[in-house]
Design an enzyme around this catalytic site. Structure first.
Site, PDB file in Angstrom:
ATOM      1  N   ASN A   1       7.318   2.344  -3.936  1.00 26.67           N
ATOM      2  CA  ASN A   1       8.653   1.763  -3.790  1.00 26.67           C
ATOM      3  C   ASN A   1       9.208   1.327  -5.145  1.00 26.67           C
ATOM      4  O   ASN A   1       8.638   1.616  -6.197  1.00 26.67           O
ATOM      5  CB  ASN A   1       8.620   0.608  -2.793  1.00 26.67           C
ATOM      6  CG  ASN A   1       7.715  -0.538  -3.252  1.00 26.67           C
ATOM      7  OD1 ASN A   1       7.373  -0.652  -4.435  1.00 26.67           O
ATOM      8  ND2 ASN A   1       7.309  -1.374  -2.319  1.00 26.67           N
TER       9      ASN A   1
ATOM     10  N   SER B   1      13.659  11.942  -2.225  1.00 21.95           N
ATOM     11  CA  SER B   1      13.387  13.358  -2.000  1.00 21.95           C
ATOM     12  C   SER B   1      14.696  14.120  -1.811  1.00 21.95           C
ATOM     13  O   SER B   1      15.693  13.577  -1.339  1.00 21.95           O
ATOM     14  CB  SER B   1      12.510  13.528  -0.768  1.00 21.95           C
ATOM     15  OG  SER B   1      12.051  14.854  -0.665  1.00 21.95           O
TER      16      SER B   1
ATOM     17  N   GLN C   1      14.108  16.885   4.913  1.00 22.69           N
ATOM     18  CA  GLN C   1      14.186  15.979   3.761  1.00 22.69           C
ATOM     19  C   GLN C   1      14.933  14.706   4.113  1.00 22.69           C
ATOM     20  O   GLN C   1      14.565  13.612   3.693  1.00 22.69           O
ATOM     21  CB  GLN C   1      14.867  16.672   2.584  1.00 22.69           C
ATOM     22  CG  GLN C   1      14.073  17.823   2.016  1.00 22.69           C
ATOM     23  CD  GLN C   1      12.655  17.440   1.679  1.00 22.69           C
ATOM     24  OE1 GLN C   1      12.411  16.614   0.813  1.00 22.69           O
ATOM     25  NE2 GLN C   1      11.693  18.033   2.379  1.00 22.69           N
TER      26      GLN C   1
ATOM     27  N   HIS D   1      13.127  11.493   5.392  1.00 24.46           N
ATOM     28  CA  HIS D   1      12.304  10.637   4.535  1.00 24.46           C
ATOM     29  C   HIS D   1      12.874   9.226   4.474  1.00 24.46           C
ATOM     30  O   HIS D   1      12.168   8.249   4.708  1.00 24.46           O
ATOM     31  CB  HIS D   1      12.210  11.218   3.122  1.00 24.46           C
ATOM     32  CG  HIS D   1      11.141  12.248   2.968  1.00 24.46           C
ATOM     33  ND1 HIS D   1       9.807  11.949   2.995  1.00 24.46           N
ATOM     34  CD2 HIS D   1      11.204  13.589   2.780  1.00 24.46           C
ATOM     35  CE1 HIS D   1       9.092  13.042   2.835  1.00 24.46           C
ATOM     36  NE2 HIS D   1       9.912  14.055   2.706  1.00 24.46           N
TER      37      HIS D   1
ATOM     38  N   GLU E   1      14.805  19.217  -6.666  1.00 22.74           N
ATOM     39  CA  GLU E   1      13.361  19.044  -6.470  1.00 22.74           C
ATOM     40  C   GLU E   1      12.813  20.222  -5.670  1.00 22.74           C
ATOM     41  O   GLU E   1      11.837  20.852  -6.071  1.00 22.74           O
ATOM     42  CB  GLU E   1      13.106  17.732  -5.730  1.00 22.74           C
ATOM     43  CG  GLU E   1      11.645  17.478  -5.409  1.00 22.74           C
ATOM     44  CD  GLU E   1      11.442  16.287  -4.495  1.00 22.74           C
ATOM     45  OE1 GLU E   1      10.292  15.816  -4.428  1.00 22.74           O
ATOM     46  OE2 GLU E   1      12.395  15.842  -3.839  1.00 22.74           O
ATOM     47  N   HIS E   2      13.418  20.481  -4.515  1.00 30.12           N
ATOM     48  CA  HIS E   2      13.037  21.612  -3.668  1.00 30.12           C
ATOM     49  C   HIS E   2      14.217  22.570  -3.566  1.00 30.12           C
ATOM     50  O   HIS E   2      15.333  22.154  -3.247  1.00 30.12           O
ATOM     51  CB  HIS E   2      12.685  21.152  -2.252  1.00 30.12           C
ATOM     52  CG  HIS E   2      11.631  20.095  -2.179  1.00 30.12           C
ATOM     53  ND1 HIS E   2      11.921  18.761  -1.944  1.00 30.12           N
ATOM     54  CD2 HIS E   2      10.286  20.177  -2.315  1.00 30.12           C
ATOM     55  CE1 HIS E   2      10.797  18.071  -1.931  1.00 30.12           C
ATOM     56  NE2 HIS E   2       9.787  18.902  -2.155  1.00 30.12           N
TER      57      HIS E   2
ATOM     58  N   ASP F   1       5.031  20.937   1.514  1.00 35.21           N
ATOM     59  CA  ASP F   1       4.660  19.523   1.563  1.00 35.21           C
ATOM     60  C   ASP F   1       3.201  19.330   1.929  1.00 35.21           C
ATOM     61  O   ASP F   1       2.577  18.358   1.504  1.00 35.21           O
ATOM     62  CB  ASP F   1       5.518  18.788   2.595  1.00 35.21           C
ATOM     63  CG  ASP F   1       6.899  18.437   2.062  1.00 35.21           C
ATOM     64  OD1 ASP F   1       7.089  18.467   0.833  1.00 35.21           O
ATOM     65  OD2 ASP F   1       7.787  18.139   2.882  1.00 35.21           O
TER      66      ASP F   1
ATOM     67  N   GLU G   1       7.610  14.473 -50.877  1.00 35.30           N
ATOM     68  CA  GLU G   1       7.834  13.296 -50.041  1.00 35.30           C
ATOM     69  C   GLU G   1       7.377  12.011 -50.740  1.00 35.30           C
ATOM     70  O   GLU G   1       7.373  10.943 -50.124  1.00 35.30           O
ATOM     71  CB  GLU G   1       7.072  13.457 -48.720  1.00 35.30           C
ATOM     72  CG  GLU G   1       7.613  14.595 -47.850  1.00 35.30           C
ATOM     73  CD  GLU G   1       6.859  14.736 -46.530  1.00 35.30           C
ATOM     74  OE1 GLU G   1       5.845  14.037 -46.342  1.00 35.30           O
ATOM     75  OE2 GLU G   1       7.298  15.538 -45.684  1.00 35.30           O
TER      76      GLU G   1
ATOM     77  N   HIS H   1      -1.608  11.619 -50.575  1.00 37.25           N
ATOM     78  CA  HIS H   1      -1.737  12.830 -49.773  1.00 37.25           C
ATOM     79  C   HIS H   1      -1.955  14.033 -50.702  1.00 37.25           C
ATOM     80  O   HIS H   1      -2.854  14.852 -50.482  1.00 37.25           O
ATOM     81  CB  HIS H   1      -0.459  13.088 -48.942  1.00 37.25           C
ATOM     82  CG  HIS H   1      -0.351  12.266 -47.701  1.00 37.25           C
ATOM     83  ND1 HIS H   1      -0.196  10.910 -47.719  1.00 37.25           N
ATOM     84  CD2 HIS H   1      -0.352  12.642 -46.381  1.00 37.25           C
ATOM     85  CE1 HIS H   1      -0.101  10.459 -46.477  1.00 37.25           C
ATOM     86  NE2 HIS H   1      -0.200  11.492 -45.641  1.00 37.25           N
TER      87      HIS H   1
END
Length: 439
Positions: free
Chosen positions: A223, A246, A268, A271, A336-337, A370, A424, A429
């Site tokens: 949640n 979803s 969907q 949900h 999403e789908h 799913d 640089e 280095h």
């Protein structure tokens, strides 16, 4: 021309409308950021768990899940308890769960990346080593939203990846355990289960307590408090994503049974009230038929009230002008789908740039993905398929670069590094590289 709203409450839109882009943007808008009150409560919970460990975890679990635990022993489930849950299932459920788990495992075995290396002419070796995470945390919703499929989809890729230990947390409001969820944990190779949830469970996984081990990555849906906590601990641990509601986008060429499509949209919408179901077609009569099927079938649903609210708030039937406009809408929405309920779905694939999962043809209902098709159902939402991918084995592994220079290679590369480092102004280095240069 402006389309009307169907009796079900689902909006009717057309790409030809002057206001279409504004209406579509409003329809797609989703703000998943927590308000200040939620953020404050989550911050307090995380701070308490960090400071007081098990004590704060038990305290928060008792408060939010209406429990009366006196210690973590009462909130810990053994491997034997998970096996008992599996053995105690009705044979039909046990077989269905086992089949789904095996299909998910077989699919994800094919995702495993391999370590590799190559040798250059001077003998230097470059490559990549792939290693699994040491420990992963799986968050599984509890209470009314108890999803054994979520356990399989999150834990099996971790197991396939070679993660050494998989820890699962699942809230048990009023102390109610879901046997299917526990059975799924047994099948998926979960090592330990703690019956805690919410922001307190995320904090425990991220920082560790006396009982709950600290993990390297937290995955799984929850949640707004769980999502807020995952965002807060990101950086301390890895997370999979901050998922929104979803969603499904169905594209139909008019050849699919309207009742099939109506039920796909319902799948969907049921949900929750914020879920999104959209159908796109260039066949006006077909859209009318789907609208009629929605009105006809909606009263037959057990979750009619939730579906009706979802369709009226965020659902739409969109009439476009052509296949090309439908493709543009797919990439604009980045669903999403995505269901391609068309005659030749393979011909569409090269043009689809953004979608979490693509369901091909008239017979491939999203619901199959799913539960048991095999590919992961943890997918990017709210347009994030533009830059994100489904959960997979690769999310539970990391890569290390391999560099092994020969003397000749170090000399050759040292000259290049020296020039760039001095450019640089990083002279240490440069000098480090120059020590290896052969005169």
């Amino acid at each position: 021309m402006t389309e009307t709203t169907a009796p079900s409450g689902i909006a009717r839109l057309a790409t030809a409308e002057a206001s279409f882009e504004d209406r579509l943007s409003t329809l797609l808008a989703w703000e998943g950021v927590s308000d200040a009150a939620v953020q404050h409560r989550v911050d307090e919970i995380i701070a308490a768990v960090k400071a007081r460990g098990d004590e704060a975890l038990v305290e928060a679990s008792n408060r939010f899940d209406r429990l009366s635990a006196t210690g973590m022993a009462e909130l810990t489930l053994s491997a034997e308890r998970l096996r008992q849950a599996y053995d105690g299932l009705p044979a039909e459920q046990r077989e269905a769960l086992a089949q789904a788990a095996e299909r998910i495992r077989v699919y994800h075995e094919r995702q495993k990346p391999e370590s590799w290396h190559y040798t250059e002419a001077d003998g230097s070796v470059l490559g990549q080593q792939v290693m699994p995470l040491d420990r992963a945390g799986i968050y599984v919703p509890g209470g009314k939203a108890a999803y054994p499929s979520s356990v399989l989809m999150n834990a099996i890729p971790a197991h396939v990846a070679g993660v050494r230990e998989i820890i699962m947390v699942v809230p048990t409001p009023d102390g109610v355990l879901n046997e299917l969820v526990l059975a799924a944990a047994h099948l998926a190779g979960v090592d330990r289960v703690f019956t805690v949830g919410g922001a307190q469970a995320v904090a425990a996984l991220a920082y560790g307590t006396e009982t709950v081990p600290r993990v390297d990555k937290i995955v799984g849906p929850g949640n707004i408090y769980v999502a807020t906590a995952k965002r807060a601990v990101f950086g301390q641990v890895g997370i999979d994503m901050i998922a929104g509601p979803s969603e499904i986008l169905v594209v139909s060429d008019g050849g699919t049974d309207p009742e099939w499509l109506a039920m796909d949209l319902f799948s969907q919408a049921e949900h929750d009230e914020d879920a999104q179901s959209i159908l796109v077609s260039w066949d006006a009569e077909h859209l009318d038929a789907v609208a009629a099927a929605i009105d006809r079938l909606l009263p037959t649903l057990e979750r009619e009230e939730i579906v009706r609210a979802s369709l009226s708030r965020r659902g739409a039937l969109i009439r476009c002008a052509s296949r090309e406009e439908a493709v543009a809408l797919i990439n604009r929405i980045a669903p999403e789908h995505l269901e391609l309920s068309v005659a030749n779905p393979e011909g569409w694939l090269p043009e689809i740039r953004h979608a979490g999962a693509i369901f091909m043809g008239r017979y491939t209902a999203e619901a199959l993905g799913d539960y048991c098709a095999g590919p992961n159902h943890v997918l990017p939402t709210s347009g994030t398929a533009r830059f994100s991918s489904p959960l997979g084995v690769y999310d539970f592994q990391k890569r290390s670069s391999i560099i092994h220079c020969s003397a000749e290679g170090a000399s050759r590369l040292g000259r290049v590094a020296s020039v760039l480092a001095r450019g640089e102004s990083l002279t240490a280095h440069a000098r480090s590289a120059e020590y290896r240069i052969k005169e």
